[in-house]
Enzyme design. Structure first.
Site, PDB file in Angstrom:
ATOM      1  N   GLY A 269      -6.115 -13.712  10.922  1.00 36.89           N
ATOM      2  CA  GLY A 269      -4.895 -13.106  10.415  1.00 36.89           C
ATOM      3  C   GLY A 269      -3.748 -14.062  10.198  1.00 36.89           C
ATOM      4  O   GLY A 269      -2.632 -13.639   9.908  1.00 36.89           O
ATOM      5  N   GLU A 311     -10.921 -16.574  14.094  1.00 37.24           N
ATOM      6  CA  GLU A 311     -11.592 -16.273  12.821  1.00 37.24           C
ATOM      7  C   GLU A 311     -10.634 -16.350  11.632  1.00 37.24           C
ATOM      8  O   GLU A 311     -10.393 -15.361  10.942  1.00 37.24           O
ATOM      9  CB  GLU A 311     -12.212 -14.872  12.883  1.00 37.24           C
ATOM     10  CG  GLU A 311     -13.257 -14.715  13.966  1.00 37.24           C
ATOM     11  CD  GLU A 311     -13.562 -13.257  14.287  1.00 37.24           C
ATOM     12  OE1 GLU A 311     -14.506 -13.015  15.063  1.00 37.24           O
ATOM     13  OE2 GLU A 311     -12.844 -12.369  13.778  1.00 37.24           O
ATOM     14  N   PRO A 312     -10.062 -17.512  11.342  1.00 38.30           N
ATOM     15  CA  PRO A 312      -9.181 -17.620  10.178  1.00 38.30           C
ATOM     16  C   PRO A 312      -9.974 -17.579   8.876  1.00 38.30           C
ATOM     17  O   PRO A 312     -11.076 -18.107   8.794  1.00 38.30           O
ATOM     18  CB  PRO A 312      -8.506 -18.975  10.370  1.00 38.30           C
ATOM     19  CG  PRO A 312      -9.522 -19.777  11.131  1.00 38.30           C
ATOM     20  CD  PRO A 312     -10.193 -18.794  12.057  1.00 38.30           C
ATOM     21  N   ARG A 314      -7.996 -16.384   5.383  1.00 37.47           N
ATOM     22  CA  ARG A 314      -6.927 -16.582   4.402  1.00 37.47           C
ATOM     23  C   ARG A 314      -6.275 -17.962   4.545  1.00 37.47           C
ATOM     24  O   ARG A 314      -5.995 -18.632   3.548  1.00 37.47           O
ATOM     25  CB  ARG A 314      -5.859 -15.492   4.586  1.00 37.47           C
ATOM     26  CG  ARG A 314      -4.716 -15.556   3.598  1.00 37.47           C
ATOM     27  CD  ARG A 314      -3.516 -14.729   4.092  1.00 37.47           C
ATOM     28  NE  ARG A 314      -3.913 -13.440   4.593  1.00 37.47           N
ATOM     29  CZ  ARG A 314      -3.933 -12.329   3.872  1.00 37.47           C
ATOM     30  NH1 ARG A 314      -3.560 -12.365   2.609  1.00 37.47           N
ATOM     31  NH2 ARG A 314      -4.314 -11.182   4.408  1.00 37.47           N
ATOM     32  N   CYS A 390      -4.874   0.409 -17.413  1.00 37.25           N
ATOM     33  CA  CYS A 390      -4.169   1.661 -17.699  1.00 37.25           C
ATOM     34  C   CYS A 390      -3.522   2.216 -16.436  1.00 37.25           C
ATOM     35  O   CYS A 390      -3.821   3.338 -15.996  1.00 37.25           O
ATOM     36  CB  CYS A 390      -5.133   2.675 -18.313  1.00 37.25           C
ATOM     37  SG  CYS A 390      -5.766   2.176 -19.916  1.00 37.25           S
TER      38      CYS A 390
END
Length: 470
Positions: A269, A311-312, A314, A390
């Protein structure tokens, strides 16, 4: 010069051509002719060869960040006299090349579906180098994880104890498991990204942990590794992790009375900068704070410091990615300004949108955009970059500045798109998903090929296949 637009946020830079190194991959520069170069590759050449929209990954930047994360966490843990395991969170972005790069950098791989597991194994990962998550793992996924001898299978409910134990017994294995705990820590992030609040689908309640761990220990086909926590995503501080560690280690202490608890997993995170002015903590500081919090809590509770896991995802891959788009229509829309007057918002449409970047529509995420194909001395203009779907919410960049002469056929670039872009991509409106290309010292090469119209049509059972009977 254009007058300042009252719709513009104060955070917007005064230079619509700059490339903030906190946001862009480390190998990104603007050449003398104005074109952006990513990892040594000219954005115009990439677009010409591979088309747009195009996800570009700076291979060197990605590898450096992976190695930096591992070194920071392992170093901080070693200073505390314990071991640490760094898992790359595959949900952020997973391809065969990425699996191999992470393993080469000394990381393990965290997967959360049978598809991610299959890809990691096909790319050369071995079971012990994998962790398997998921709040609703199917029996087939559990069996596949057990058969692959994954190093850790994370239990997300009491029901999974029996399911995993049964699968392990059938396979003649002892499966190592962690238990995901809903710590109740409220991370400072978007509601949909906060994953440890009480009213959500992940993990088990603190008060339920002792009974579930006792059930695990009663199963001869299971081995209990420890507790797991994940408090959210895009978190830029460490106070939440420290509080989660404090709460989990209180449970950890109590569980030691019934057997060993060799490790503690604090999840991932870690946040990144998507726009100038965002200042997430440096990875060495994050690692030091995490380990320091665990050491402090263990000392307070009078227990040994456990081995650690994180647990990186990003943080490793997000800043290494840039998405290239080609500009289509441009239109000015007069809207009411905050002061009650009127102002103009310029809508710049591109050839992608929420099908290749859902985060702005899903989370209201902010991004940066820059003209990538040429120089411009035109004054800056407030723009909103939108897609071709759309949906009125089909926004790529909510607000930024571009040269006022940006127009049809120009190439623009959006940074910090390495994580949760390709992995969340869809075929909405039957758009094909973009290619993903890596750039580096050896030039550009495809990680994931572009989807084609034929790919889309091939899945429709109502269409006659070429060469088949009508």
């Amino acid at each position: 010069m254009l007058q300042p637009n009252p719709l513009a946020s104060a955070r917007l830079t005064t230079d619509p051509l700059d490339l903030d190194p906190a946001v862009w991959p480390s190998g990104t520069v603007r050449a003398a002719d104005g074109a952006i170069r990513i990892g040594g590759a000219d954005a115009r050449a990439l677009a010409a060869e591979f088309g747009t929209p195009l996800h570009v990954v700076d291979e060197t930047a990605l590898k450096v960040r992976a190695e930096k994360a591992r070194a920071a966490v392992e170093g901080a843990a070693a200073a505390a006299g314990v071991h640490a395991h760094v898992y790359y969170a595959g949900k952020a972005f997973l391809t065969a090349h990425v699996v191999r790069w992470m393993l080469d950098a000394g990381l393990r791989i965290d997967v959360c579906t049978g598809g991610e597991l299959a890809l990691a194994l096909a790319a050369g990962a071995t079971g012990p180098s994998l962790g398997f998550h998921g709040n609703n793992k199917s029996e087939a996924e559990i069996a596949a994880a057990v058969d692959a001898a994954v190093g850790a299978l994370v239990l997300d409910s009491a029901q999974e104890v029996a399911l995993v134990a049964s699968a392990a017994a059938r396979a003649g294995r002892v499966q190592r498991v962690r238990l995901r705990v809903n710590s109740g820590v409220h991370a400072s992030t978007h509601e949909y990204l906060a994953t440890a609040r009480e009213d959500q689908k992940f993990g088990v309640a603190l008060q339920d942990v002792p009974a579930i761990v006792a059930a695990v220990r009663a199963e001869p086909s299971l081995e209990f590794l420890g507790l797991h926590s994940h408090i959210g995503s895009q978190i830029v501080g460490t106070a939440g992790f420290a509080e989660a560690a404090h709460r989990l280690l209180a449970l950890h202490r109590d569980l030691l009375a019934g057997g060993t608890v060799p490790e503690l997993n604090l999840g991932g995170g870690w946040g990144i900068a998507y726009t100038s002015g965002q200042t997430p903590a440096d990875v060495e500081a994050v690692a030091a704070d995490l380990v320091g919090a665990v050491v402090a809590a263990a000392t307070e509770y009078g227990i040994p410091v456990p081995d650690l896991a994180v647990e990186p995802g990003r943080w490793i891959v997000g800043p290494a990615g840039v998405t290239l788009y080609t500009v289509g229509t441009v239109k000015d829309v007069e809207v009411q300004a905050p002061d009650g007057g009127s102002a103009v918002r310029r809508y710049v449409s591109v050839d992608g949108g929420m099908s290749d970047n859902i985060r702005a529509a899903l989370y209201g995420a902010d991004y940066t955009v820059r003209l990538a194909s040429r120089a411009s001395e035109a004054p800056q203009e407030l723009v909103r970059v939108v897609g071709k779907h759309c949906e009125s919410g089909d926004i790529v960049v909510r607000e930024d500045l571009l040269p006022a002469d940006v127009g049809f056929g120009d190439l623009v670039a959006v940074p910090a798109t390495g994580a949760y872009h390709h992995s969340l991509a869809s075929n909405y409106n039957l758009l094909t998903r973009p290619a993903v290309v890596a750039v580096g010292a050896e030039g550009a090469h495809v990680l994931v090929r572009r989807e084609t119209i034929d790919d889309l049509l091939a899945r429709d059972a109502g269409l006659t296949r070429v060469g088949s009977a009508a």
